[in-house]
Motif scaffolding. Structure first.
Motif, mmCIF file in Angstrom:
data_model
loop_
_atom_site.group_PDB
_atom_site.id
_atom_site.type_symbol
_atom_site.label_atom_id
_atom_site.label_comp_id
_atom_site.label_asym_id
_atom_site.label_seq_id
_atom_site.Cartn_x
_atom_site.Cartn_y
_atom_site.Cartn_z
ATOM 1 N N TYR A 87 0.873 -1.117 0.017
ATOM 2 C CA TYR A 87 -0.154 -0.116 -0.257
ATOM 3 C C TYR A 87 0.874 1.383 0.097
ATOM 4 O O TYR A 87 0.664 2.223 -0.798
ATOM 5 C CB TYR A 87 -0.866 0.066 1.229
ATOM 6 N N LEU A 88 1.782 1.283 0.759
ATOM 7 C CA LEU A 88 3.066 2.619 0.756
ATOM 8 C C LEU A 88 3.239 2.678 -0.355
ATOM 9 O O LEU A 88 3.446 3.735 -0.931
ATOM 10 C CB LEU A 88 3.900 2.111 2.000
ATOM 11 N N VAL A 89 3.862 1.649 -1.313
ATOM 12 C CA VAL A 89 4.523 1.786 -2.313
ATOM 13 C C VAL A 89 3.467 2.271 -3.385
ATOM 14 O O VAL A 89 3.757 3.112 -4.470
ATOM 15 C CB VAL A 89 4.921 0.272 -2.991
ATOM 16 N N GLY A 90 2.341 1.599 -3.298
ATOM 17 C CA GLY A 90 1.320 2.135 -4.493
ATOM 18 C C GLY A 90 0.647 3.658 -4.191
ATOM 19 O O GLY A 90 0.464 4.277 -4.988
ATOM 20 N N ARG A 91 0.574 3.994 -3.009
ATOM 21 C CA ARG A 91 0.143 5.221 -2.689
ATOM 22 C C ARG A 91 1.068 6.227 -2.880
ATOM 23 O O ARG A 91 0.612 7.394 -3.179
ATOM 24 C CB ARG A 91 -0.472 5.043 -1.098
ATOM 25 N N PHE A 92 2.227 6.294 -2.298
ATOM 26 C CA PHE A 92 3.285 7.389 -2.437
ATOM 27 C C PHE A 92 4.337 6.983 -3.437
ATOM 28 O O PHE A 92 5.488 7.957 -3.466
ATOM 29 C CB PHE A 92 3.877 7.419 -1.220
ATOM 30 N N GLY A 93 4.218 5.951 -4.119
ATOM 31 C CA GLY A 93 5.562 5.647 -4.883
ATOM 32 C C GLY A 93 5.767 6.288 -6.243
ATOM 33 O O GLY A 93 6.496 5.789 -7.069
ATOM 34 N N GLY A 94 5.182 7.269 -6.752
ATOM 35 C CA GLY A 94 5.420 8.204 -7.811
ATOM 36 C C GLY A 94 5.006 7.406 -9.051
ATOM 37 O O GLY A 94 3.918 6.911 -9.241
ATOM 38 N N ARG A 95 6.102 6.916 -9.692
ATOM 39 C CA ARG A 95 6.127 6.111 -11.024
ATOM 40 C C ARG A 95 5.925 4.609 -10.551
ATOM 41 O O ARG A 95 5.709 3.948 -11.450
ATOM 42 C CB ARG A 95 7.157 6.392 -11.909
ATOM 43 N N ALA A 96 6.155 4.234 -9.407
ATOM 44 C CA ALA A 96 6.040 2.980 -9.073
ATOM 45 C C ALA A 96 4.673 2.332 -8.859
ATOM 46 O O ALA A 96 3.792 3.179 -8.468
ATOM 47 C CB ALA A 96 6.661 2.731 -7.645
ATOM 48 N N GLY A 97 4.326 1.135 -8.958
ATOM 49 C CA GLY A 97 2.933 0.799 -8.846
ATOM 50 C C GLY A 97 3.068 -0.799 -8.501
ATOM 51 O O GLY A 97 3.726 -1.011 -7.491
ATOM 52 N N ARG A 98 1.947 -1.633 -8.835
ATOM 53 C CA ARG A 98 1.793 -2.969 -8.481
ATOM 54 C C ARG A 98 2.789 -3.735 -8.709
ATOM 55 O O ARG A 98 3.277 -4.604 -7.861
ATOM 56 C CB ARG A 98 0.514 -3.457 -9.134
ATOM 57 N N ARG A 99 3.860 -3.463 -9.504
ATOM 58 C CA ARG A 99 4.845 -4.353 -9.888
ATOM 59 C C ARG A 99 5.748 -4.266 -8.898
ATOM 60 O O ARG A 99 6.511 -5.180 -8.490
ATOM 61 C CB ARG A 99 5.188 -4.070 -11.442
ATOM 62 N N GLU A 100 6.152 -2.821 -8.469
ATOM 63 C CA GLU A 100 7.420 -2.689 -7.679
ATOM 64 C C GLU A 100 6.793 -3.117 -6.322
ATOM 65 O O GLU A 100 7.538 -3.583 -5.240
ATOM 66 C CB GLU A 100 7.726 -1.147 -7.747
ATOM 67 N N ALA A 101 5.526 -3.004 -5.962
ATOM 68 C CA ALA A 101 4.791 -3.382 -4.676
ATOM 69 C C ALA A 101 5.082 -4.940 -4.520
ATOM 70 O O ALA A 101 5.690 -5.499 -3.141
ATOM 71 C CB ALA A 101 3.381 -3.031 -4.442
ATOM 72 N N ALA A 102 4.610 -5.714 -5.582
ATOM 73 C CA ALA A 102 4.878 -7.270 -5.301
ATOM 74 C C ALA A 102 6.325 -7.516 -5.252
ATOM 75 O O ALA A 102 6.513 -8.497 -4.630
ATOM 76 C CB ALA A 102 4.062 -7.867 -6.797
ATOM 77 N N ALA A 103 7.056 -6.749 -6.053
ATOM 78 C CA ALA A 103 8.736 -7.126 -6.071
ATOM 79 C C ALA A 103 9.155 -6.839 -4.470
ATOM 80 O O ALA A 103 9.940 -7.759 -4.060
ATOM 81 C CB ALA A 103 9.764 -6.273 -6.811
ATOM 82 N N SER A 104 8.719 -6.145 -3.700
ATOM 83 C CA SER A 104 9.042 -5.661 -2.390
ATOM 84 C C SER A 104 8.546 -7.012 -1.569
ATOM 85 O O SER A 104 9.376 -7.388 -0.831
ATOM 86 C CB SER A 104 8.554 -4.319 -1.768
ATOM 87 N N GLY A 105 7.512 -7.345 -1.616
ATOM 88 C CA GLY A 105 6.771 -8.554 -0.829
ATOM 89 C C GLY A 105 7.465 -9.715 -1.175
ATOM 90 O O GLY A 105 7.841 -10.464 -0.352
ATOM 91 N N ALA A 106 8.136 -9.930 -2.590
ATOM 92 C CA ALA A 106 8.849 -11.038 -2.941
ATOM 93 C C ALA A 106 10.228 -10.929 -2.381
ATOM 94 O O ALA A 106 10.864 -12.095 -1.687
ATOM 95 C CB ALA A 106 8.969 -11.151 -4.392
#
Length: 163
Positions: A87-106
């Protein structure tokens, strides 16, 4: 002498010059840290409760229901932490989105798996490989879902710009 007050430019900033936006891969690292920051207290709470459950059993080994609770509650804690970091990545991530959020969990799942492997618990090569796949799947999926929710929470619901 003038009676006009001088104002500091820093205090008058209206956000027009925020500096450069972080590249999306930076948000993978930030999301990884966020997942760990949420997961560690949750895991501590879950395992404290589980320890109390084990103290109540008089058996030398834990009953199957307690073993199932041990695994299930730790999975829930990990998934909640992954969703929060995503959620943090999706909400405040600028150009980052679901892909970068999933990568952080992985990434968190892989780090946790490596720590468990270093502890030396007996599981065999197939068991360790299966555990890695399961952990990366849970961490990635939960963080992806959190990232999707974070994107919906952006001002105006704006998705990240396409690369």
């Amino acid at each position: 002498m003038t009676s006009e007050k001088r104002r500091l430019p820093v205090l008058q900033s209206h956000g027009e010059d925020e500096g450069e936006e972080r590249p999306p891969w930076h948000w993978i690292a930030l999301g990884t840290v966020a997942v760990f920051l949420v997961w560690l207290p949750l895991a501590g709470l879950v395992n404290t409760l589980l320890r109390r459950m084990l103290e109540r059993t008089d058996d030398a080994g834990a009953p199957p229901s307690v073993r199932l609770a041990m695994v299930g509650l730790n999975v829930v804690a990990f998934a909640l932490a992954g969703a929060a970091g995503g959620y943090l990545v999706g909400r405040f991530g600028g150009r980052a989105g679901r892909r970068e959020a999933a990568a952080s969990g992985a990434v968190v799942a892989a780090i946790a798996w490596a720590i468990a492997l270093a502890e030396g618990a007996p599981a065999g090569a197939l068991g360790w490989a299966l555990l890695l796949v399961v952990m990366v799947s849970i961490g990635g999926a939960a963080s992806y879902a959190g990232g999707a929710a974070g994107l919906r929470g952006r001002p105006g619901g704006a998705p990240p710009p396409r690369r």
